[in-house]
Design an enzyme around this catalytic site. Structure first.
Site, PDB file in Angstrom:
ATOM      1  N   LYS A  52       0.869  -1.178   0.000  1.00  0.00           N
ATOM      2  CA  LYS A  52       0.000   0.000   0.000  1.00  0.00           C
ATOM      3  C   LYS A  52       0.902   1.222   0.000  1.00  0.00           C
ATOM      4  O   LYS A  52       1.390   1.651   1.028  1.00  0.00           O
ATOM      5  CB  LYS A  52      -0.902   0.007   1.237  1.00  0.00           C
ATOM      6  CG  LYS A  52      -2.214   0.823   1.080  1.00  0.00           C
ATOM      7  CD  LYS A  52      -2.016   2.304   0.880  1.00  0.00           C
ATOM      8  CE  LYS A  52      -1.884   3.048   2.185  1.00  0.00           C
ATOM      9  NZ  LYS A  52      -1.910   4.539   1.944  1.00  0.00           N
ATOM     10  N   GLY A  57       6.305   5.297   8.662  1.00  0.00           N
ATOM     11  CA  GLY A  57       5.454   6.478   8.678  1.00  0.00           C
ATOM     12  C   GLY A  57       5.459   7.142  10.033  1.00  0.00           C
ATOM     13  O   GLY A  57       6.424   7.018  10.805  1.00  0.00           O
ATOM     14  N   SER A  58       4.375   7.809  10.353  1.00  0.00           N
ATOM     15  CA  SER A  58       4.314   8.596  11.585  1.00  0.00           C
ATOM     16  C   SER A  58       4.174   7.713  12.819  1.00  0.00           C
ATOM     17  O   SER A  58       3.628   6.603  12.754  1.00  0.00           O
ATOM     18  CB  SER A  58       3.138   9.571  11.524  1.00  0.00           C
ATOM     19  OG  SER A  58       1.902   8.875  11.655  1.00  0.00           O
ATOM     20  N   THR A  59       4.641   8.227  13.938  1.00  0.00           N
ATOM     21  CA  THR A  59       4.509   7.507  15.199  1.00  0.00           C
ATOM     22  C   THR A  59       3.045   7.331  15.570  1.00  0.00           C
ATOM     23  O   THR A  59       2.645   6.278  16.095  1.00  0.00           O
ATOM     24  CB  THR A  59       5.263   8.263  16.311  1.00  0.00           C
ATOM     25  OG1 THR A  59       6.665   8.268  15.996  1.00  0.00           O
ATOM     26  CG2 THR A  59       5.065   7.594  17.668  1.00  0.00           C
ATOM     27  N   GLU A  60       2.231   8.333  15.291  1.00  0.00           N
ATOM     28  CA  GLU A  60       0.807   8.256  15.621  1.00  0.00           C
ATOM     29  C   GLU A  60       0.140   7.063  14.937  1.00  0.00           C
ATOM     30  O   GLU A  60      -0.561   6.268  15.564  1.00  0.00           O
ATOM     31  CB  GLU A  60       0.112   9.552  15.206  1.00  0.00           C
ATOM     32  CG  GLU A  60      -1.376   9.585  15.497  1.00  0.00           C
ATOM     33  CD  GLU A  60      -2.050  10.853  14.990  1.00  0.00           C
ATOM     34  OE1 GLU A  60      -3.230  11.047  15.302  1.00  0.00           O
ATOM     35  OE2 GLU A  60      -1.384  11.634  14.290  1.00  0.00           O
ATOM     36  N   GLY A 105       1.742   4.534  13.588  1.00  0.00           N
ATOM     37  CA  GLY A 105       2.451   3.340  14.043  1.00  0.00           C
ATOM     38  C   GLY A 105       1.871   2.762  15.319  1.00  0.00           C
ATOM     39  O   GLY A 105       1.781   1.536  15.488  1.00  0.00           O
ATOM     40  N   GLU A 110       8.979   1.542  11.430  1.00  0.00           N
ATOM     41  CA  GLU A 110      10.018   2.578  11.378  1.00  0.00           C
ATOM     42  C   GLU A 110       9.283   3.901  11.375  1.00  0.00           C
ATOM     43  O   GLU A 110       8.625   4.258  10.407  1.00  0.00           O
ATOM     44  CB  GLU A 110      10.875   2.397  10.125  1.00  0.00           C
ATOM     45  CG  GLU A 110      12.231   3.091  10.235  1.00  0.00           C
ATOM     46  CD  GLU A 110      12.245   4.459   9.600  1.00  0.00           C
ATOM     47  OE1 GLU A 110      11.973   5.439  10.333  1.00  0.00           O
ATOM     48  OE2 GLU A 110      12.518   4.566   8.409  1.00  0.00           O
ATOM     49  N   CYS A 159      12.920  11.096   8.134  1.00  0.00           N
ATOM     50  CA  CYS A 159      12.646  10.738   9.529  1.00  0.00           C
ATOM     51  C   CYS A 159      13.887  10.880  10.405  1.00  0.00           C
ATOM     52  O   CYS A 159      13.769  11.124  11.609  1.00  0.00           O
ATOM     53  CB  CYS A 159      12.083   9.324   9.618  1.00  0.00           C
ATOM     54  SG  CYS A 159      13.040   8.099   8.695  1.00  0.00           S
ATOM     55  N   GLU A 182       8.297  16.532  16.052  1.00  0.00           N
ATOM     56  CA  GLU A 182       8.762  16.315  14.678  1.00  0.00           C
ATOM     57  C   GLU A 182       8.002  17.232  13.730  1.00  0.00           C
ATOM     58  O   GLU A 182       6.775  17.204  13.682  1.00  0.00           O
ATOM     59  CB  GLU A 182       8.564  14.854  14.270  1.00  0.00           C
ATOM     60  CG  GLU A 182       9.141  14.551  12.905  1.00  0.00           C
ATOM     61  CD  GLU A 182       8.993  13.101  12.505  1.00  0.00           C
ATOM     62  OE1 GLU A 182       9.942  12.557  11.919  1.00  0.00           O
ATOM     63  OE2 GLU A 182       7.927  12.512  12.771  1.00  0.00           O
TER      64      GLU A 182
END
Length: 479
Positions: A174, A226-229, A231, A248, A282, A382
């Protein structure tokens, strides 16, 4: 090139509508791409399951699998100029970055993991039980859902695809909805190389496609960048289903400039490390801890260097800094710049959107703040854009505490002429990768990933082979 989805060896418009992908430098529509649905994800996963169980893929000798990966690498290399241009017009990165970093790195990864395909071994071990032979083997996990970001679309897709295929898995990819084109072109090349139908599938679309892929019961592993949110959401869903997962995520890399550092080298390295791909990295160096005695010199030189950079369309050979990926990303960066000024940071350069001809695209001028303190949001959150913060320090003994005072732990860099000081700091900083006296660099053989909120697991190197395999123990009675 094809802009449909690839499912089970067939290019299909899917069951939904379409969405536009745009050139971030000009705003023009490049292509209309299918908006995938849960039904499309289900079809792609079904195709991947069938391919995983087929004799054509499961029965393929490791040497034959290696030859397929080498053929993919050759095709990427043969089509390098086209792929680099595609990456530049869809993502915005300067052509020098796409052609000099993204495409060569993709080629390197396929060749590196082609080498691993014939070298994935288990172990034998002596047991205390009498008359028993014990050995292990590494086996593929099954269908892997690969969710990739918009900052380095092709390169990061390859980081996942190459080891997944080398170990015998099948995949559903995706790509980020902002930048799907290079992944679709890569899928064409993989098909052209002779990889069996259903081994590699691509479903395009937005977050709902990703959610459906993560939730699908037949997907054995999720690899997400991608983003921590996001993730955290994926980790929670994967945890409930007991899926394997690699994440990651975000970063807020500290750059430590010791009193004895070569300031000119540190400025040049930090400029590249902080503004590569317009700061949409990142592991971007974004918070600079500089000895207070040298902070003014460093800040002035950094601001002057940033101010002198050429901003423009990535296809222009003179461009050093391209656009941000979307107008929303420009708004996000500008909001943080306004926050920095409101909190009392000193704006040394930048802080404005592109004007004139640049107003057509998603441009933002490289921005440097001086006099930043640890509690400011621009030092803690970030931003993912061309915003750099200089934080003077007085006491070197506080450096490790300051550098580690963050939720993130992806990367860090240390600038010092004293190898003992640099390596001592490198051991103490909590980050998955620490660079000493150099800008960020990646290699297929070097493990990559973060600590703390920067992720779970590692990509690249042998660690990626482990991430895409299961260990099976086999006991044999010899009595």
């Amino acid at each position: 090139m094809r802009t449909e989805m690839l499912i089970g060896g067939k290019w299909t418009p899917g069951s939904g509508g379409t969405f536009a992908t745009r050139n971030p430098a000009t705003g023009e529509i490049l292509a209309e791409v299918p908006e995938g649905s849960a039904a499309d994800v289900d079809a792609a996963v079904g195709a991947a399951v069938a391919a995983f169980e087929s004799a054509e893929w499961a029965g393929l000798a490791p040497a034959s699998r290696a030859r397929l990966l080498l053929r993919v690498a050759d095709l990427i290399e043969e089509n390098a100029a086209e792929l680099a241009r595609l990456e530049t017009i869809d993502q915005g990165q300067p052509f020098g970055i796409s052609s000099g970093i993204s495409i060569p790195n993709a080629v390197e990864h396929f060749r590196y993991y082609a080498g691993w395909a014939t070298k994935i071994t288990g172990i034998t071990a002596p047991l205390s039980a009498p008359d028993v032979d014990y050995r292990t083997r590494r086996e593929p996990v099954g269908v892997c859902g690969l969710i990739t970001p918009w900052n380095f679309p092709l390169m990061i897709a390859v980081w996942k695809i190459a080891p997944a295929l080398a170990t015998g898995n099948t995949v559903v990819i995706k790509p980020a909805e902002q930048t799907p084109l290079s992944t679709l072109r890569l899928a064409e090349l993989i098909e052209q190389a002779g990889v069996p139908a259903g081994v590699v599938n691509v479903v395009t679309g937005g977050p709902e496609v990703g959610r459906a892929l993560v939730a699908h019961p037949a997907v054995a592993k999720i690899s997400f960048t991608g983003s921590t949110e996001v993730g955290r959401e994926i980790a929670a869903e994967a945890g409930r289903a007991l899926k394997k997962v690699s994440l990651e995520l975000g970063g807020k890399a500290p750059s430590i400039i010791a009193a004895d550092a070569d300031i000119d080298a540190a400025v040049a390295g930090n400029l590249m490390g902080g503004l590569l791909n317009s700061g949409q990295v990142c592991a971007a160096y974004t918070r600079f801890y500089v000895d207070a005695r040298r902070a003014d010199e460093f800040s002035e030189k950094l601001a002057a260097a940033a101010r002198s950079m050429t901003i423009g369309n990535g296809l222009d050979a003179a461009t050093q800094l391209g656009p941000l990926v979307t107008p929303e990303q420009v708004d996000r960066v500008d909001a943080y710049v306004r926050i920095g000024k409101a909190e009392g940071a000193q704006l040394l350069t930048g802080g404005t959107r592109g004007d004139g001809e640049l107003a057509r695209g998603n441009f933002y001028r490289p921005t440097v703040f001086g006099g930043v303190t640890q509690d400011m949001r621009i030092a803690r959150e970030e931003i993912f854009g061309p915003v750099l913060s200089v934080l003077p320090y007085d006491d070197p003994d506080q450096l490790v505490e300051l550098a580690n005072d963050t939720d993130y732990g992806l990367a860090a860099v240390i600038w010092s002429r004293d190898v003992r000081v640099a390596n001592r700091l490198a051991q103490q900083v909590r980050a998955g990768t620490v660079y000493i006296n150099m800008p960020p660099f990646l290699d297929a053989a070097a493990a990559w990933g973060g600590m703390k909120a920067s992720g779970l697991g590692r990509e690249m190197g042998w660690e990626a082979i482990e991430a895409f395999t299961e260990v099976k123990s086999i006991w044999t009675n010899l009595a």
